[in-house]
Motif scaffolding. Structure first.
Motif, PDB file in Angstrom:
ATOM      1  N   GLU A  64       0.848  -1.211   0.000  1.00  0.00           N
ATOM      2  CA  GLU A  64       0.000   0.000   0.000  1.00  0.00           C
ATOM      3  C   GLU A  64       0.879   1.256   0.000  1.00  0.00           C
ATOM      4  O   GLU A  64       0.901   2.036   0.957  1.00  0.00           O
ATOM      5  CB  GLU A  64      -0.953   0.001   1.203  1.00  0.00           C
ATOM      6  CG  GLU A  64      -2.127   0.938   0.976  1.00  0.00           C
ATOM      7  CD  GLU A  64      -3.258   0.714   1.959  1.00  0.00           C
ATOM      8  OE1 GLU A  64      -2.990   0.640   3.161  1.00  0.00           O
ATOM      9  OE2 GLU A  64      -4.423   0.595   1.519  1.00  0.00           O
ATOM     10  N   CYS A  65       1.599   1.427  -1.107  1.00  0.00           N
ATOM     11  CA  CYS A  65       2.608   2.483  -1.174  1.00  0.00           C
ATOM     12  C   CYS A  65       2.051   3.834  -1.618  1.00  0.00           C
ATOM     13  O   CYS A  65       2.742   4.841  -1.544  1.00  0.00           O
ATOM     14  CB  CYS A  65       3.729   2.050  -2.122  1.00  0.00           C
ATOM     15  SG  CYS A  65       3.152   1.628  -3.774  1.00  0.00           S
ATOM     16  N   GLU A  66       0.805   3.876  -2.095  1.00  0.00           N
ATOM     17  CA  GLU A  66       0.225   5.156  -2.527  1.00  0.00           C
ATOM     18  C   GLU A  66      -0.031   6.053  -1.314  1.00  0.00           C
ATOM     19  O   GLU A  66      -0.548   5.584  -0.292  1.00  0.00           O
ATOM     20  CB  GLU A  66      -1.129   4.895  -3.215  1.00  0.00           C
ATOM     21  CG  GLU A  66      -1.039   4.606  -4.696  1.00  0.00           C
ATOM     22  CD  GLU A  66      -1.120   5.873  -5.547  1.00  0.00           C
ATOM     23  OE1 GLU A  66      -1.102   6.987  -4.987  1.00  0.00           O
ATOM     24  OE2 GLU A  66      -1.211   5.714  -6.774  1.00  0.00           O
ATOM     25  N   PRO A  67       0.293   7.351  -1.426  1.00  0.00           N
ATOM     26  CA  PRO A  67      -0.041   8.266  -0.341  1.00  0.00           C
ATOM     27  C   PRO A  67      -1.550   8.232  -0.028  1.00  0.00           C
ATOM     28  O   PRO A  67      -2.361   7.896  -0.895  1.00  0.00           O
ATOM     29  CB  PRO A  67       0.339   9.640  -0.903  1.00  0.00           C
ATOM     30  CG  PRO A  67       1.367   9.347  -1.935  1.00  0.00           C
ATOM     31  CD  PRO A  67       0.998   8.022  -2.521  1.00  0.00           C
ATOM     32  N   TYR A  68      -1.897   8.554   1.172  1.00  0.00           N
ATOM     33  CA  TYR A  68      -3.274   8.664   1.695  1.00  0.00           C
ATOM     34  C   TYR A  68      -3.960   7.313   1.944  1.00  0.00           C
ATOM     35  O   TYR A  68      -4.729   7.170   2.872  1.00  0.00           O
ATOM     36  CB  TYR A  68      -4.197   9.493   0.779  1.00  0.00           C
ATOM     37  CG  TYR A  68      -3.905  10.964   0.789  1.00  0.00           C
ATOM     38  CD1 TYR A  68      -4.332  11.775   1.839  1.00  0.00           C
ATOM     39  CD2 TYR A  68      -3.197  11.548  -0.250  1.00  0.00           C
ATOM     40  CE1 TYR A  68      -4.053  13.141   1.846  1.00  0.00           C
ATOM     41  CE2 TYR A  68      -2.911  12.914  -0.249  1.00  0.00           C
ATOM     42  CZ  TYR A  68      -3.340  13.708   0.796  1.00  0.00           C
ATOM     43  OH  TYR A  68      -3.068  15.037   0.805  1.00  0.00           O
ATOM     44  N   LEU A  69      -3.728   6.298   1.096  1.00  0.00           N
ATOM     45  CA  LEU A  69      -4.535   5.073   1.199  1.00  0.00           C
ATOM     46  C   LEU A  69      -4.136   4.238   2.414  1.00  0.00           C
ATOM     47  O   LEU A  69      -2.949   3.963   2.631  1.00  0.00           O
ATOM     48  CB  LEU A  69      -4.399   4.232  -0.075  1.00  0.00           C
ATOM     49  CG  LEU A  69      -4.781   4.924  -1.385  1.00  0.00           C
ATOM     50  CD1 LEU A  69      -4.795   3.917  -2.526  1.00  0.00           C
ATOM     51  CD2 LEU A  69      -6.127   5.639  -1.280  1.00  0.00           C
ATOM     52  N   THR A  70      -5.141   3.808   3.170  1.00  0.00           N
ATOM     53  CA  THR A  70      -4.892   2.953   4.334  1.00  0.00           C
ATOM     54  C   THR A  70      -5.902   1.809   4.406  1.00  0.00           C
ATOM     55  O   THR A  70      -6.014   1.147   5.428  1.00  0.00           O
ATOM     56  CB  THR A  70      -4.943   3.770   5.648  1.00  0.00           C
ATOM     57  OG1 THR A  70      -6.215   4.414   5.745  1.00  0.00           O
ATOM     58  CG2 THR A  70      -3.851   4.815   5.719  1.00  0.00           C
TER      59      THR A  70
ATOM     60  N   ALA B   8     -12.088   0.032  -6.228  1.00  0.00           N
ATOM     61  CA  ALA B   8     -11.915   1.389  -5.664  1.00  0.00           C
ATOM     62  C   ALA B   8     -11.340   1.317  -4.253  1.00  0.00           C
ATOM     63  O   ALA B   8     -12.070   1.192  -3.283  1.00  0.00           O
ATOM     64  CB  ALA B   8     -13.256   2.125  -5.640  1.00  0.00           C
ATOM     65  N   SER B   9     -10.014   1.429  -4.133  1.00  0.00           N
ATOM     66  CA  SER B   9      -9.401   1.331  -2.803  1.00  0.00           C
ATOM     67  C   SER B   9      -9.498   2.632  -2.024  1.00  0.00           C
ATOM     68  O   SER B   9      -9.434   2.634  -0.802  1.00  0.00           O
ATOM     69  CB  SER B   9      -7.934   0.931  -2.951  1.00  0.00           C
ATOM     70  OG  SER B   9      -7.318   1.771  -3.895  1.00  0.00           O
ATOM     71  N   GLY B  10      -9.641   3.741  -2.731  1.00  0.00           N
ATOM     72  CA  GLY B  10      -9.713   5.011  -2.025  1.00  0.00           C
ATOM     73  C   GLY B  10     -10.260   6.111  -2.901  1.00  0.00           C
ATOM     74  O   GLY B  10     -10.308   5.993  -4.131  1.00  0.00           O
TER      75      GLY B  10
ATOM     76  N   ARG C 256     -16.826  -3.151  -0.042  1.00  0.00           N
ATOM     77  CA  ARG C 256     -15.387  -3.141   0.139  1.00  0.00           C
ATOM     78  C   ARG C 256     -14.999  -1.984   1.066  1.00  0.00           C
ATOM     79  O   ARG C 256     -15.791  -1.069   1.308  1.00  0.00           O
ATOM     80  CB  ARG C 256     -14.662  -3.027  -1.187  1.00  0.00           C
ATOM     81  CG  ARG C 256     -14.862  -1.731  -1.951  1.00  0.00           C
ATOM     82  CD  ARG C 256     -13.687  -1.494  -2.889  1.00  0.00           C
ATOM     83  NE  ARG C 256     -12.457  -1.391  -2.117  1.00  0.00           N
ATOM     84  CZ  ARG C 256     -11.262  -1.852  -2.497  1.00  0.00           C
ATOM     85  NH1 ARG C 256     -11.123  -2.391  -3.681  1.00  0.00           N
ATOM     86  NH2 ARG C 256     -10.186  -1.724  -1.720  1.00  0.00           N
ATOM     87  N   VAL C 257     -13.758  -2.022   1.536  1.00  0.00           N
ATOM     88  CA  VAL C 257     -13.241  -0.925   2.360  1.00  0.00           C
ATOM     89  C   VAL C 257     -12.651   0.130   1.435  1.00  0.00           C
ATOM     90  O   VAL C 257     -11.875  -0.193   0.530  1.00  0.00           O
ATOM     91  CB  VAL C 257     -12.168  -1.431   3.350  1.00  0.00           C
ATOM     92  CG1 VAL C 257     -11.672  -0.277   4.220  1.00  0.00           C
ATOM     93  CG2 VAL C 257     -12.723  -2.550   4.222  1.00  0.00           C
ATOM     94  N   VAL C 258     -13.044   1.378   1.665  1.00  0.00           N
ATOM     95  CA  VAL C 258     -12.554   2.490   0.845  1.00  0.00           C
ATOM     96  C   VAL C 258     -12.007   3.574   1.777  1.00  0.00           C
ATOM     97  O   VAL C 258     -12.686   3.980   2.727  1.00  0.00           O
ATOM     98  CB  VAL C 258     -13.701   3.095  -0.008  1.00  0.00           C
ATOM     99  CG1 VAL C 258     -13.180   4.229  -0.885  1.00  0.00           C
ATOM    100  CG2 VAL C 258     -14.381   2.034  -0.852  1.00  0.00           C
ATOM    101  N   THR C 259     -10.798   4.045   1.502  1.00  0.00           N
ATOM    102  CA  THR C 259     -10.255   5.199   2.245  1.00  0.00           C
ATOM    103  C   THR C 259     -10.841   6.465   1.643  1.00  0.00           C
ATOM    104  O   THR C 259     -10.769   6.671   0.426  1.00  0.00           O
ATOM    105  CB  THR C 259      -8.717   5.262   2.120  1.00  0.00           C
ATOM    106  OG1 THR C 259      -8.159   4.035   2.596  1.00  0.00           O
ATOM    107  CG2 THR C 259      -8.150   6.431   2.913  1.00  0.00           C
ATOM    108  N   VAL C 260     -11.432   7.304   2.491  1.00  0.00           N
ATOM    109  CA  VAL C 260     -11.913   8.612   2.032  1.00  0.00           C
ATOM    110  C   VAL C 260     -11.022   9.639   2.734  1.00  0.00           C
ATOM    111  O   VAL C 260     -11.080   9.795   3.962  1.00  0.00           O
ATOM    112  CB  VAL C 260     -13.392   8.833   2.419  1.00  0.00           C
ATOM    113  CG1 VAL C 260     -13.894  10.159   1.844  1.00  0.00           C
ATOM    114  CG2 VAL C 260     -14.254   7.674   1.923  1.00  0.00           C
TER     115      VAL C 260
END
Ligand code: SF4
Ligand code: SF4
Length: 444
Positions: free
Chosen positions: A164-170, A346-348, A284-288
């Protein structure tokens, strides 16, 4: 031979606003817009019509060819219409529109209890297909196909991508923390189906809690946890394979060509739920997150939920937005508006403040070479962009390995001339795909 090199960049990870918050369930929206196309391949074909009553988990669209995956209703209610609504990747696209009845009732006799260890591989692959499981890391590749490699490809290693290397996404991080049992079981199921004895879960070292928890829980299993350097794009498939196994996926080849399969965290959770409980992929789980969101969160969201409902649940915006992106800011897709809906990949959803958007005009390449230095795939992004500008798309492919670009955006991130290198590369890929298709059909 493609040479994967260290490269990469270190953007600020911006994860602190959501990483320590537990996943919250978003209340069921009054209307869901469930896209028929949530996977690579042909869109699913609707098997319901306006006026039909549906239950949660009921199939609303079938696979047209056994390769694409079916689509299920995310809640119970009435089918209002099959109409075109905003898809986050494809713009206006066919969706099954469900008016929720507020009951969120499962289809009768759908759910079950099964022990995966008593099922055959063929049974599990069929269950995974029927429950609509696809790669949830962004690609949307049907999982039942990924788990059925051609007989001449010998896979010996499974790699689970927890970078999970993209900024913001958790969202992956929160799933590792809150659904670790499901993730581990999904990993063991996948190992059995692929008949592999070696498995690594790669996690960047900015997630020490996840490394500790999974290391503890994987004791006594064949799964090994690998701590990775925090560096974008550590989660790119070919990078992970190289870093963890030392194997290089040759230019134009796939992970299976070097005996590896890579799976995403969310997909493994979905596999467990499908195989053991017959739960289809409907949420699914989505980071907002983003600097303009009042109260960023990780949400458990039903597929087909409009983005605006999620931002509203997070308290709305505190400053003007320059961009809304599905996915992370490095590789994600900018959205036209907030009507777009949540799909399986859609992960985030990340908002970028207006004053953080780089509106500088693009300038000519000054040959500084920074893009070449950071390209983890060992490409020459400067040349690829210039060839695209000149319309020499085929040369980019034949002489400069265009197709090996993973579109990570590191080259654009460091370019002092703000050249839209990824945009040029995508244009060349699309142009070459059109030429290939035209050659196949014999058209000009
Ligand atoms: S987007 Fe493509 S060319 Fe640019 S750094 Fe990433 S892999 Fe290299
Ligand atoms: S970073 Fe930009 S200016 Fe520098 S060589 Fe690459 S494309 Fe040219």
């Amino acid at each position: 031979m493609l040479k994967i090199k260290k490269g990469g960049v270190h953007p600020h990870d911006e994860k602190e606003s959501t990483e320590h918050k537990k996943i919250e369930a978003l209340p069921v929206p009054s209307k869901l817009f469930i896209p028929l196309r949530q996977h690579i391949g042909e869109p699913a074909v609707p098997v319901v019509k306006a006026g039909d009553m549906v239950k949660k988990g009921q199939v609303v669209a079938e696979s047209p060819d056994g390769r694409a995956t079916p689509v299920h209703s995310s809640t119970s209610g009435k089918v209002a219409e099959i109409g075109n609504y905003m898809h986050p990747l494809y713009g206006l696209s066919p969706c099954v529109v469900i008016e929720s009845d507020g009951l969120d009732e499962w289809q009768e006799n759908l759910l079950t209890e099964r022990n995966w260890e008593t099922l055959s591989n063929a049974e599990m692959i069929d269950i995974i297909f029927k429950n609509g499981i696809v790669g949830m890391g962004g690609a949307g590749f049907p999982t039942h196909i990924k788990l059925s490699p051609p007989k001449d490809k010998q896979i010996d290693t499974l790699i689970v991508n927890g970078a999970e290397c993209e900024p913001y996404l958790t969202s992956d991080y929160r799933m590792m923390m809150e659904f670790s049992d499901e993730v581990i079981k999904g990993t063991l199921i996948t190992m059995k189906i692929l008949n592999v004895k070696t498995c690594y879960i790669g996690i960047e070292h900015n997630k020490p809690d996840a490394i500790k928890l999974l290391t503890e829980k994987c004791k006594g299993t064949p799964i090994q946890i690998v701590e990775l350097e925090t560096r974008y794009p550590q989660g790119a498939e070919k990078m992970m394979i190289k870093v963890i196994t030392g194997r290089e996926v040759p230019s134009g080849k796939l992970p299976m060509d070097v005996g590896c399969a890579v799976q995403n965290i969310g997909t493994l959770k979905a596999i467990t739920e499908a195989v053991e409980k017959n739960i289809p992929l409907i949420e699914r789980v989505v980071t907002v997150a983003g600097k303009t969101v009042k109260d960023p969160k990780n949400l458990m969201v039903k597929l087909g939920t409009p983005f605006k409902e999620m931002f509203e649940y997070c308290g709305g915006f505190i400053a003007p937005n320059g961009k809304i992106i599905m996915g992370g800011p490095m590789m994600g897709m900018a959205q036209v508006n907030l009507e777009s809906v949540v799909i399986k990949a859609a992960s985030g959803i990340v908002s970028i403040a207006d004053n953080d958007v780089d509106y500088q005009p693009e300038k000519a390449c000054i040959r500084c070479g920074r893009c070449v230095e950071v390209c983890t795939m060992g490409l020459r992004p400067n040349i690829l962009s210039i060839l695209s500008e000149k319309g020499q798309h085929q040369t980019a492919q034949t002489d400069y390995d265009l197709m090996d670009c993973v579109e990570c955006g590191c080259c654009y991130y460091v370019c002092p001339s703000r050249r839209n290198i990824v945009h040029y590369i995508r244009q060349s890929k699309a142009k070459n795909a059109m030429l290939r298709a035209a050659a196949k059909t014999g058209s000009k």
